[in-house]
Design a protein around this motif. Structure first.
Motif, PDB file in Angstrom:
ATOM      1  N   LYS A 118       0.830  -1.204   0.000  1.00 53.89           N
ATOM      2  CA  LYS A 118       0.000   0.000   0.000  1.00 53.89           C
ATOM      3  C   LYS A 118       0.867   1.258   0.000  1.00 53.89           C
ATOM      4  N   ARG A 119       1.967   1.240   0.727  1.00 53.10           N
ATOM      5  CA  ARG A 119       2.867   2.395   0.743  1.00 53.10           C
ATOM      6  C   ARG A 119       3.500   2.617  -0.630  1.00 53.10           C
ATOM      7  N   THR A 160       2.259   1.830  -3.472  1.00 52.51           N
ATOM      8  CA  THR A 160       1.231   2.371  -4.363  1.00 52.51           C
ATOM      9  C   THR A 160       1.010   3.850  -4.093  1.00 52.51           C
ATOM     10  N   ARG A 161       0.947   4.204  -2.823  1.00 52.97           N
ATOM     11  CA  ARG A 161       0.708   5.599  -2.453  1.00 52.97           C
ATOM     12  C   ARG A 161       1.864   6.504  -2.860  1.00 52.97           C
ATOM     13  N   ASP A 162       3.100   6.033  -2.653  1.00 53.29           N
ATOM     14  CA  ASP A 162       4.258   6.892  -2.867  1.00 53.29           C
ATOM     15  C   ASP A 162       4.730   6.918  -4.321  1.00 53.29           C
TER      16      ASP A 162
END
Length: 626
Positions: free
Chosen positions: A181-182, A184-186
């Motif tokens: 998830k990180r 994807t976010r970053d």
């Protein structure tokens, strides 16, 4: 003297031969030790490049294992050997293209990547992920400097993007779903096919949940490997232009240990004779991880933290650079605070009194009927419909004919039960466990809800928490089998209405920035609101009307909503009484298989009361669900 001469000659010859052999062996051993350096010296001279030197070292190690490629079945190597692999740093697409062929070959043999991430945080705010660590089964570990790929001049290599989202390559680690998830976010990097090692440890029952489920705890308990989690390393600057050797070793070890733990938890050691062919390895591994792929870890008392004991929350404490104490901005933990997470099960409310008093009720003729608690037994005495026969054990004989009697004296409800955890035997604290969860049992017909204390057992708080994790797997299987999605009932019962949401957003935009909006946009928003509220086009929208629209409830009732538990029970009820008994049996067997209880009450059975139900009601009993 004539007898000493030959003897002396023989001894001299033997000693000379032994010394000569020893000398030759030592010279041969010395040459073997020096062989790698000789080979390295003979290699063509290249321009200094740290990545190339590391790649050559790994490549040489792979040549030593070349015979493995020629086997029809590839055997997984011992976990301890993969912990010494030298990490390869990747800071550009060229670096990645040099190491990718070797990584691709590793994944074709065993499609598993140990995965971890490192990032820094300033004043409590997490920065983008700095480092991505990926390790294969042989110990080959690639450290990707992600910040180097943020510039427009250098994009992520296509093969790196594809390996992260490849649904046929397992990515294993502690908190790897959250790492995805990180990413994807970053960076917009999607990652699929993750398996959290904490779930595997709980499922395999190879980790004592009281010891914690962090990567460090699992490595120590299962592999006897000590991970260096010193504050200096954990809080180091992962965005530095050059990472130190200690940083690289620390980062690589987390990914390598993740693979080693995966092998250990699935029992994949060479001595076990387990091997995989390149065509079937993924399907075999996926079947062993059924229900665990792409599932975020959630454990009561553990929260959603990756470590299980808080070791990885340090990423929310580390600065990009060290500050002096005088600056007042030093990002170090307060030594007065205990930063460790609570062990699994903490937060449960244990019983303050025993559950079983083991009092007995007898029929008027003295036949034992059942056991009960002392409060119920005294109720019969207080009402004058029973007499006290004995105080130790506490026996009450009823003065009226009961509605039913046990079929035989070998009845579950006639046995005394101990106040202890049926799994581990712990007796100082316990909590009731519904073997058939309430969300299913509540919808059973009345005939199957009466006298169901058989499915209420005592577990200590740790075993109760672990059992709940296992229950989640079966619930997910039932959800998939019967198209009965799980989730918050409110979230399923109430649906988000997109039209109402657009109207609410339009009203809030007009209230907060009406004067700053372009004229055309303001007219579009006003028309949207008027159309929804049936306001005439020539009428002005007052602030009161706009506020009413801004407070609009956007969720509507889902008339097709059926709770997960009810939908599962309905599907089983279509097969009549036997269908419901199958569901009951499945949950009981699940408890035995997942928890391996060693202290079950006598006569506890997965088929409890089933024969009695069929004799009493017959298979054609009309099912009325609650």
């Amino acid at each position: 003297m004539s007898h000493r001469g030959p003897l002396t000659a023989v001894l001299t010859t033997v000693l000379g031969a032994a010394l000569g052999g020893l000398l030759i062996w030592r010279v041969y051993k010395t040459k073997r030790k020096r062989l790698p350096s000789v080979q390295k010296a003979a290699d063509p001279v290249e321009a200094p490049c740290p990545v190339r030197e590391e790649f050559t070292a790994v490549e040489h190690e792979r040549i030593q294992r070349a015979p493995l490629r020629d086997k029809e079945f590839k055997t997984v190597e011992c976990q301890t050997s993969l912990l010494g692999g030298k990490p390869v740093m990747v800071s550009s697409e060229e670096d990645w293209q040099r190491i990718w062929p070797l990584m691709k070959e590793e994944l074709s043999v065993f499609p598993v990547l140990g995965l971890d991430c490192e990032w820094v945080s300033v004043k409590g705010r997490a920065s983008a992920v700095s480092l991505l660590q990926m390790a294969s089964y042989s110990g080959l570990c690639v450290l990707v400097r992600l910040l180097a790929f943020r510039s427009p001049q250098q994009s992520f290599p296509l093969s790196l993007i594809e390996v992260l989202r490849d649904p046929h390559i397992l990515k294993v680690g502690v908190g790897c779903y959250e790492d995805g998830k990180r990413l994807t976010r970053d960076y917009g990097l999607s990652m699929t096919c993750t398996v959290d090692l904490r779930y595997l440890a709980l499922r395999q029952r190879q980790a004592l949940v009281n010891n914690g489920l962090s990567l460090k705890s699992l490595a120590a308990d299962l592999l006897n490997v000590s991970l260096d989690k010193s504050l200096e390393l954990r809080c180091s600057d992962w965005e530095a232009d050059q990472l130190t050797l200690e940083q690289m070793t620390y980062a690589a070890r987390d990914a390598q240990v993740s693979v080693a733990l995966f092998l250990h938890l699935l029992g994949l050691q060479p001595e076990a004779g387990l091997a995989f062919s390149s065509g079937s390895s993924y399907s075999e591994l996926a079947s062993r991880c059924q229900g665990l792929v792409d599932v975020p870890f959630k454990g009561r008392g553990d929260g959603d933290d990756k470590s299980g004991d808080g070791e990885r929350r340090r990423r929310m404490r580390k600065p990009a650079v060290y500050e002096s104490p005088e600056s007042g901005d030093q990002q170090v933990p307060d030594p007065r605070k205990n930063n460790k997470r609570k062990p699994l099960g903490v937060g449960y409310s244990a019983r303050k009194s025993p559950l079983y008093d083991n009092c007995y009720l007898h029929a008027p003729d003295g036949q034992p009927l059942c056991t009960c608690d002392k409060k119920k037994a005294k109720w019969y005495l207080d009402k004058g419909i029973g007499v006290l026969e004995s105080e130790d054990p506490f026996v009450v004989r009823l003065l009226f004919e009961p509605s039913g009697r046990p079929d035989s004296q070998q009845d579950y409800y006639l046995t005394a039960k101990e106040n202890l955890c049926v799994v581990c035997g712990k007796a100082d604290s316990y909590i009731r466990k519904n073997i058939v969860p309430h969300e299913y049992r509540r919808h059973f017909p009345t005939e199957m809800k009466d006298h169901n204390s058989h499915d209420i057992l005592l577990l200590c708080t740790s075993c109760h928490a672990a059992s709940n994790v296992h229950d989640g797997y079966l619930k997910q299987q039932l959800a998939e089998e019967f198209a009965a999605p799980q989730g918050c009932e409110e979230g399923v019962r109430l649906l988000e209405d997109s039209d109402r949401r657009r109207v609410r957003s339009a009203a809030r935009a007009l209230l907060t920035a009406g004067g700053g909006l372009p004229e055309q946009r303001r007219e579009e928003l006003q028309a949207l609101i008027k159309n929804f509220l049936n306001v005439k086009e020539d009428e002005e929208l007052t602030d009161e009307v706009l506020q009413r629209a801004a407070d609009l409830e956007t969720r509507i009732f889902n008339e097709a909503y059926v709770p997960h538990g009810l939908k599962v029970v309905q599907a089983h009820a279509e097969k009549g009484l036997r269908g419901l008994m199958d569901l009951e049996r499945r949950w009981r067997q699940h408890f035995l298989t997942s928890m391996h209880p060693r202290h079950l009450p006598p006569l506890w059975s997965v088929d409890h009361n089933h024969g009695k139900f069929l004799r009493k009601y017959g298979e054609d009993l009309p099912i009325k669900l609650n």
